[in-house]
Design an enzyme around this catalytic site. Sequence first.
Site, short mmCIF file in Angstrom:
data_model
loop_
_atom_site.label_atom_id
_atom_site.label_comp_id
_atom_site.label_asym_id
_atom_site.label_seq_id
_atom_site.Cartn_x
_atom_site.Cartn_y
_atom_site.Cartn_z
N ASP A 21 18.56 63.87 29.99
CA ASP A 21 18.58 64.93 30.99
C ASP A 21 17.95 66.18 30.35
O ASP A 21 17.84 66.27 29.13
CB ASP A 21 20.03 65.20 31.40
N ASP A 42 17.86 70.10 32.05
CA ASP A 42 18.63 71.32 32.29
C ASP A 42 20.08 71.13 31.83
O ASP A 42 20.77 70.25 32.33
CB ASP A 42 18.63 71.68 33.78
#
Length: 220
Positions: A13, A15
């Site tokens: 991932d 952010d």
Amino acid sequence: MKNLDYISCFLLDMDGTVYLGNELIKGADRFIDLLMNSKREFFFFTNNSSKNPGNYRSKLEKMGIRIPESRIITSGDLTIDYLKKESENPLVYLVGTPFLEEQFISNGIRLTRDISEKIDYLVLSFDTTLNYRKIWDAHELILRGIRYIATNPDFVCPLEGGKSMPDCGSMISLLKTSTGREPYIIGKPNTLVIDYIEKKTGLKRNEIAIVGDRLYTDIQ
């Protein structure tokens, strides 16, 4: 930890996991260096479709992480893939940023802003250029029964200093209140994400690990 011995691909991932806003999270660069020097595959996968892979490559480069664009996947990529599989030459009303519009068009997806046309899909994304016209159009199209999909369910996008901004999930909630309907969501935690990586790498599910910061998207 022994389970990690069997992992051949890490899906990272972005952010809140690799960076917050424009600040790299401590240790993220060391982990990425470790992966780059190993025999393991890795890809960045973000539910944030407000930017395209080229934008993300430039952002990571400014933080000292230099990787090819081919290692970056967004929920926008998955949405485009889904639309192409589901329908031949669909006409789409996209609630999205100019970056996402550009990505859709460059991948052969037809877009329109004219709701009087024969629209096949309404696509809702994390739109940082959202305005009332788009909200009203989306509301109208949903009530007409147009096929309604969304790129991701995240309520907020994390920023530096513990701050956040409304994400696509909040926009889904707004339209659910006005129409009573919810979309089919493409990004994490939909298993379409893992299907996409399996096809791209030839790996099996038990060889893939997701590294993330949010239970209801990355882990669920």
